[in-house]
Design an enzyme around this catalytic site. Structure first.
Site, PDB file in Angstrom:
ATOM      1  N   LYS A   1      -4.962  21.585   1.421  1.00 54.59           N
ATOM      2  CA  LYS A   1      -5.357  22.659   2.331  1.00 54.59           C
ATOM      3  C   LYS A   1      -5.924  23.869   1.599  1.00 54.59           C
ATOM      4  O   LYS A   1      -6.816  24.552   2.100  1.00 54.59           O
ATOM      5  CB  LYS A   1      -4.164  23.071   3.194  1.00 54.59           C
TER       6      LYS A   1
ATOM      7  N   GLU B   1       0.066  31.790   6.071  1.00 56.21           N
ATOM      8  CA  GLU B   1      -1.031  32.155   6.954  1.00 56.21           C
ATOM      9  C   GLU B   1      -0.526  32.985   8.122  1.00 56.21           C
ATOM     10  O   GLU B   1       0.599  32.798   8.587  1.00 56.21           O
ATOM     11  CB  GLU B   1      -1.735  30.904   7.499  1.00 56.21           C
TER      12      GLU B   1
ATOM     13  N   ARG C   1     -10.037  11.019   8.979  1.00 58.57           N
ATOM     14  CA  ARG C   1      -9.765   9.700   9.578  1.00 58.57           C
ATOM     15  C   ARG C   1     -10.183   9.730  11.040  1.00 58.57           C
ATOM     16  O   ARG C   1     -10.609  10.766  11.558  1.00 58.57           O
ATOM     17  CB  ARG C   1      -8.268   9.392   9.503  1.00 58.57           C
TER      18      ARG C   1
END
Length: 495
Positions: A116, A200, A292
């Site tokens: 990330k 975050e 995916r």
């Protein structure tokens, strides 16, 4: 060209891949654990091979065994589905080294998407807006505390190697952060064997909106519209729909351009999903790329008219995208409900066991991707998802009405399901008006309203068996809470 595909997965997604391969004349190889020897994907594939015990670590996550099976079966490609090894860059790398065509992004791109922090840095470089937070990994809890106080609470602690809602903790103060830091670290280590934490800002009353993207090996990239995924429980999606009620064509085009930039920033090939949070002020913030095929891909197929698995195989074959962005048009509205084997009244506890009987809904513009059949078993070893029920309509209301009818027609004997919850949600004024947010269930007290629906007998007569199962789950809950054998009241209620 791909002639034989091994599907490194199980359940409805394995069946989904088999259907497209059959249509293309491609042979399929199924793999199965001890638990799945009677599963439909085993019966419908061209060939099937046993790969180990029921536990995923001994079967569907056993990279060496799966590679060995690919080579011995003569398969020249592998489709990973979702979950299990689908976003494991080490596995993708092993496939590349063995000259096996991995139907998905490259190992390098997958590795970048899965980290990330690196992915966030790539997005910032490409001028794709991201959620405010730590500029890099936080080395310890003290650094996390400083960042949290700088950007102000509430904040999210997120494992860089998390996924599917795991490795995320909402904290509101220093005390919760200290406790949560240890929890997120251990969850990440438990899930993927390593940990790294970022901080975050938690954006309140947000929507979770994702964009389907496709990019071929020649650098051509498009987005295939958005999906609204805001109705969730503990970061796990429950109901998805497309288009989003708050995305007009101008916004769709603007964010779509960012999605194309995102795919180019990580040199992504094949199909994937760029996920965003939409703040209450209308701003979009990138959060991650899912490297995916998504669980909710059928609703995008319904409004685009495309077969995403075919598109994946074509890209893996080196073919260019057969269309440009201007050629793609959105047609109608689609909704997906994830039919999970869970006890809604017992804090969504898993419900497993035999399914003596099942009736799958059908009808105009109703699609149900499922592994269920009369006499099958819902296993305790795997995910609780049993089926993906999707409906399409020319209008949102037509799609919603079809979904309610399909939910009423869906009968699953033997296990608890999330069907009653979805009926309550789809009938709320908040859902009908498109007033969605990621805290929808809590914000609008949906579980309490579900209990009221049951109490006021709003569940139809055709749902009598299901209603009895719900009452029975309350009975078990009362036993746990009271630790008493005096159950006469519950016996009277059941009768």
């Amino acid at each position: 060209m791909i002639e034989k595909v091994l599907i490194a997965n199980r359940g409805e997604i394995a069946l989904r891949v088999i259907k497209t391969c059959k249509a293309l004349g491609i042979k399929t190889v199924a793999v199965y654990s001890d638990e799945d020897y009677n599963s439909l994907h085993v019966k419908q594939a061209t060939e099937a091979y046993h790969i180990g015990e029921a536990a995923p670590s001994k079967s569907y996550l056993n990279q060496e065994k799966i590679i060995e099976t690919i080579l011995s079966s003569g398969a020249d490609a592998i489709h990973p589905g979702y979950g299990f090894l689908s976003e494991n860059s080490d596995f993708a790398s092993k496939c590349e080294k063995n000259k096996i065509n991995f139907i998905g992004p490259s190992a390098v791109s997958m590795d970048l998407c899965g980290d990330k922090m690196q992915c966030k840095a790539a997005m910032l470089k490409a001028k794709v807006p991201t959620v405010p937070g730590s500029p890099g990994l936080v080395k310890d809890v003290e650094e996390a505390l400083k960042i949290a106080n700088d950007i102000s609470y509430p904040v999210l602690l997120k494992s860089v190697f998390g996924g599917g809602g795991r490795g995320i903790r909402l904290v509101n103060n220093d005390k919760e952060l200290r406790e949560g830091f240890e929890t997120v670290t251990s969850e990440s280590i438990s899930a993927v064997g390593k940990s790294a934490i970022i901080v975050e800002k938690f954006l309140q009353k947000t929507r979770h909106i994702e964009y389907q993207m496709a990019r071929d090996k020649h650098g051509n990239a498009v987005h295939i519209f958005e999906r609204e995924c805001s109705i969730q429980r503990r970061n796990q999606k429950l109901i998805e729909q497309t288009p989003s009620p708050v995305v007009d064509q101008k916004t769709r085009d603007r964010i779509g351009e960012l999605v194309v930039k995102a795919s180019e920033a990580v040199d992504y090939t094949n199909l994937g999903t760029a996920e965003f949070l939409r703040a209450d002020n209308g701003e979009f913030y990138f959060i991650e790329i899912n490297a995916r095929l998504q669980v909710e891909h059928p609703i995008s197929e319904l409004v685009s008219g495309l077969d995403f698995v075919k598109l994946q195989i074509d890209i893996a074959n080196g073919e260019p995208l057969p269309f440009k962005q201007k050629d793609l048009k959105m047609n109608g509205y689609a909704i997906e409900c994830r039919i999970n084997a869970e006890d809604t009244f017992l804090d969504f506890a898993p419900s497993t066991g035999p399914v003596p009987d099942v009736i799958i809904p059908s009808g105009p513009s109703v699609r149900c991707d499922t592994y269920l059949y009369p006499g099958c078993t819902v296993s305790p070893f795997y995910d609780s998802l049993m089926a993906k029920l999707c409906t399409w309509g020319q209008t949102f209301e037509e799609s919603r009405t079809r979904m309610l009818n399909a939910l009423n027609d869906f009968y699953i004997q033997g296990v608890e399901t999330s069907i009653p919850l979805y009926k309550t949600i789809l009938n709320t004024d908040e859902y009908k008006s498109g007033n969605l947010s990621t805290d929808f269930l809590n914000r609008y007290k949906i579980i309490d309203r579900l209990k009221e629906d049951l109490k006021n007998e709003k569940i139809e007569k055709s749902d009598a068996a299901l209603a009895a199962a719900i009452v029975y789950s309350e009975y078990y809950k009362s036993r746990v809470e009271s630790s008493t054998n005096n159950n006469s009241n519950w016996k009277n209620k059941l009768s």
